[in-house]
Design a protein around this motif. Structure first.
Motif, PDB file in Angstrom:
ATOM      1  N   UNK A  25       0.827  -1.211   0.000  1.00 52.63           N
ATOM      2  CA  UNK A  25       0.000   0.000   0.000  1.00 52.63           C
ATOM      3  C   UNK A  25       0.863   1.264   0.000  1.00 52.63           C
ATOM      4  N   UNK A  26       1.967   1.224   0.765  1.00 46.03           N
ATOM      5  CA  UNK A  26       2.905   2.350   0.801  1.00 46.03           C
ATOM      6  C   UNK A  26       3.495   2.626  -0.577  1.00 46.03           C
ATOM      7  N   UNK A  27       3.843   1.553  -1.269  1.00 46.11           N
ATOM      8  CA  UNK A  27       4.438   1.691  -2.602  1.00 46.11           C
ATOM      9  C   UNK A  27       3.424   2.284  -3.575  1.00 46.11           C
ATOM     10  N   UNK A  28       2.206   1.771  -3.544  1.00 40.99           N
ATOM     11  CA  UNK A  28       1.162   2.272  -4.443  1.00 40.99           C
ATOM     12  C   UNK A  28       0.859   3.735  -4.138  1.00 40.99           C
ATOM     13  N   UNK A  29       0.830   4.100  -2.865  1.00 47.27           N
ATOM     14  CA  UNK A  29       0.592   5.495  -2.489  1.00 47.27           C
ATOM     15  C   UNK A  29       1.713   6.397  -3.001  1.00 47.27           C
TER      16      UNK A  29
END
Length: 272
Positions: A25-29
């Protein structure tokens, strides 16, 4: 190698599959995909990040070298009209061909993302740098040590050829680190997410980029030597001083601007 969802990670492809939902999720954000984006994912693996990118991107091309993963990806994402798989080695892939299609609803530039195998990360970056004007930005998971080298300033022990060439072509930002436990199988080193934003025009332009690359490579072949000794086959003391470089300095304290200045000076002398 451990099995994940019925697929055994292959050492020869440097496969380490992300499974930590928080990190994903951090990467996608960090990527922040938009509905006008043309995104290219290198090494989608089992599709942990792909799943989110298909929701938002106008078009998503994925490049996967492991033919055993192709049917899985096709089954999972193939129903999306904006999704296309390319079975290929990213090191040899012609990224320019992705923009050759007409009626493309996506952006005129590519956004590149990927969890890159450690063993190909540096040559792949240099391959991508060879497509000027084509790429809007790049978000990569790399070995933390590699990202630190890319972002290192002159005078740092991490500063070298990769630092200079990455910073010549793009703005480099290390975003956050990723622990080994976020992967299956777990690598033996920490990873990091880096954002590269290619410059429309480098801050200082090398007249001949190939010569500039050769000069920097030669300078760091023996980084403990003085720059006069490292570059003795390419530049003399007078030329170094003319470029504002003290011949007694070591390669790792010489700035990007000074290397470009020297390369341009040598090219000018050769053309006279």
């Amino acid at each position: 190698m451990k099995s994940l969802q019925g697929h055994t990670a292959r050492k020869r492809f440097g496969q380490n599959f992300l499974h930590d939902a928080h990190i994903i999720r951090q990467i996608v954000d960090a990527i922040s995909p938009k509905n006008t984006d043309h995104i290219v994912e290198i090494g989608p693996g089992l599709g942990a990040i792909t799943e989110y990118l298909t929701i938002d991107a106008a078009r998503l091309d994925v490049i996967e070298i492991d033919r055993d993963l192709i049917p899985r990806l096709q089954e999972k994402f193939g129903m999306n009209s904006q999704f296309q798989i390319h079975e290929s080695d990213a090191l040899k892939f012609n990224f320019a061909k992705l923009l050759d299609k007409s009626n493309n609803p996506a952006s005129s530039q590519l956004r590149i993302v990927g969890n890159l195998p450690y063993n190909i990360s540096t040559p792949l970056l240099f391959h991508l740098f060879s497509f000027p004007g084509l790429i809007e930005d790049m978000h990569f998971m790399l070995q933390k040590e590699v990202v630190e080298r890319m972002a290192a300033p002159a005078g740092s022990p991490d500063y070298g050829r990769l630092s200079i060439m990455a910073q010549y072509h793009s703005k480099v930002d290390m975003l956050f680190t990723v622990p080994p436990g976020a992967f299956n199988p777990a690598p033996k080193v920490d990873s990091a997410i880096v954002r590269l934003q290619p410059y429309k025009q480098p801050k200082i332009i090398a007249k001949n980029v190939k010569h500039f690359e050769k000069l920097v490579t030669q300078a760091f072949t023996q980084r403990r030597k003085t720059i006069r000794n490292s570059l003795k086959t390419m530049a003399n003391t007078e030329q170094l001083e003319h470029a504002g470089i003290s011949p007694e300095l070591r390669p790792e304290v010489i700035t990007l601007t000074q290397y470009v200045t020297l390369s341009n000076l040598l090219q000018q002398n050769n053309s006279n």
